[in-house]
Design an enzyme around this catalytic site. Structure first.
Site, short mmCIF file in Angstrom:
data_model
loop_
_atom_site.label_atom_id
_atom_site.label_comp_id
_atom_site.label_asym_id
_atom_site.label_seq_id
_atom_site.Cartn_x
_atom_site.Cartn_y
_atom_site.Cartn_z
N ASN A 239 -3.22 -13.46 2.95
CA ASN A 239 -1.59 -12.60 2.18
C ASN A 239 -0.70 -11.53 4.02
O ASN A 239 -1.52 -12.01 4.86
CB ASN A 239 -2.15 -11.71 1.54
CG ASN A 239 -2.79 -11.15 1.97
OD1 ASN A 239 -3.16 -9.58 2.64
ND2 ASN A 239 -4.37 -10.92 1.73
N PHE A 351 -5.68 1.07 -3.76
CA PHE A 351 -4.50 0.95 -3.96
C PHE A 351 -4.36 -0.88 -4.60
O PHE A 351 -5.17 -1.15 -4.60
CB PHE A 351 -4.10 0.56 -2.60
CG PHE A 351 -3.96 2.24 -1.99
CD1 PHE A 351 -2.51 2.07 -1.07
CD2 PHE A 351 -4.63 2.68 -1.32
CE1 PHE A 351 -2.38 3.07 -0.09
CE2 PHE A 351 -3.96 4.47 -0.77
CZ PHE A 351 -2.62 4.35 -0.01
#
Length: 426
Positions: A239, A351
């Site tokens: 990613n 997160f």
């Protein structure tokens, strides 16, 4: 497990929101740094260090030894710092308005004294209580934190007498940013080259930052960066995460006194003073976390773990074909959920990067993974990646709080750690 009723949740959210406003205004301790420069070829690098400190808002005064003045001038240091250069500076004579006892005055002024570069001579003098010039006298009079960045020949660095002197200073609680290996000014190859200026800057910030009563001495695991799930020797599934935010979170926890252990994917340099395990895949990251987790007090999970991996790995490069490639994918392990199942006293801070329905999606993740809190950021349209500024929304079981940011990741990390310290305290 403590269960809060609706009124208690609303009250806690209100207190936390007030604390965010207060703490975000005082997120960073603006330091007074006394920079000692001694007689080594690396003295010229102190100019870049001054720039970094001043650009970050810190106040810098320089004390230059006679030997140091042969490598860099008082005028250079005074110009970059915006302050008089003390020590070997014929332009700054003793007859000046409001004279003070200079070594005591400067020692009391500083929040941190950093000696960059630090020669074997200055380290030996201070370790043995010798004060025969302004800098060595300041160092003996200082009651603040002290940092050394040694630079010297490889044989001097490894000499038993020098090693003993350095151990003495470490025993006094002084911080050491150790030199790196490389080609030295003398042409020899070995350890003794001044550490990177970025690392010395980090060392000064970590040394001078006020400690947190919540995190000082606590063991904090931080995950950061992307994972890579290899398809063949060339191709990988990953990613856009760089790991920048996670590294800044690790540094922010370190700066307030936590003993941080970092599990890091990606290519970014590991931060100074933080033990780091390098990993590649989600399986690697899980294994590293499981090894460290029993000794930790909590985890800050910022890593962008790939959700899928190829079902099969090809040992040879897959050739380009005209027909469509069928690529079966399997789920990677859920690291936070796995750690939650084995936790005892530990806290979990997660997160979330979301492109829509930020609060709803992050709140669902909070519950599903058994987190104490989660920080969510908007990554729509490519926001939040790399060095770009970011905004975080803190969410707990009591709901969402005020946004933190937008700020650089360095500022954002410090504010986020302050927010979480206040959350745990309340």
């Amino acid at each position: 497990m403590v269960t809060l009723d609706k009124f208690e949740c609303l009250f806690l959210v209100h207190l936390t929101s007030l604390a965010i406003t207060s703490l975000c205004n005082t997120w960073m301790f603006i330091m007074k740094v006394l920079l000692g420069i001694t007689g080594g070829i690396a003295a010229y690098k102190s100019a870049d260090l001054i720039r970094l400190l001043v650009r970050s808002g810190h106040q810098v005064r320089c004390c230059l030894t006679d030997a140091g003045s042969r490598f860099i001038t008082p005028l250079t240091l005074a110009t970059l710092s915006g302050e008089p250069c003390f020590g070997a500076n014929p332009e700054y004579h003793e007859w000046r308005p409001n004279p003070r006892v200079e070594h005591v005055d400067l020692a009391r002024w500083a929040d941190v004294v950093a000696v960059v570069p630090a020669t074997a001579n200055i380290i030996g003098k201070v370790a043995n209580g010798i004060a025969d010039d302004l800098l060595s006298t300041i160092l003996l009079a200082a009651t603040c934190r002290i940092l050394w960045a040694p630079a010297m020949n490889r044989a001097m660095w490894s000499h038993p007498a020098f090693t003993k002197n350095l151990e003495t200073l470490s025993g006094y609680g002084h911080s050491i940013v150790e030199p790196k290996s490389g080609i030295l000014a003398c042409g020899e190859d070995g350890t003794g080259k001044l550490a990177d200026i970025d690392d010395i800057f980090d060392g000064i910030i970590a040394t001078g930052t006020e400690r947190s009563k919540i995190f000082q001495g606590k063991r904090v695991l931080v995950t950061a960066g992307p994972t890579h799930e290899d398809l063949d020797p060339v191709r990988t599934l990953t990613n856009r995460s760089t790991g920048h935010m996670g590294i800044e979170m690790a540094k922010a926890f370190r700066n307030v006194g936590a003993n941080v252990h970092l599990v890091l994917g990606g290519e970014l340099k590991s931060p100074w003073g933080i033990p780091t395990k390098r990993v590649r895949s989600a399986e690697d990251m899980l294994a590293a976390c499981l090894e460290l987790w029993p000794d930790m007090d909590g985890i800050c999970a910022t890593a962008a773990v790939a959700d899928q991996r190829p079902e099969k790995y090809s040992t040879e490069k897959i050739k380009k074909m005209e027909e469509a490639l069928n690529l079966p994918l399997l789920r990677t392990p859920d690291i936070l959920s796995t750690l939650h199942q084995t936790k005892t006293h530990q806290w979990l801070l997660g997160f979330a990067a979301e492109s829509e329905n930020f609060v709803e999606n992050a709140s669902a993740k909070l519950v599903a993974k058994g987190l104490d809190a989660i920080l969510v950021n908007d990554i729509s349209s490519g926001k939040g990646f790399g060095d770009s500024p970011n905004t975080l929304i803190p969410i707990t079981k009591c709901g969402s709080g005020n946004s933190i940011g937008p700020d650089s990741k360095e500022l954002l990390a410090s504010k986020a750690v302050n927010w979480f310290a206040n959350f745990l305290d309340k």
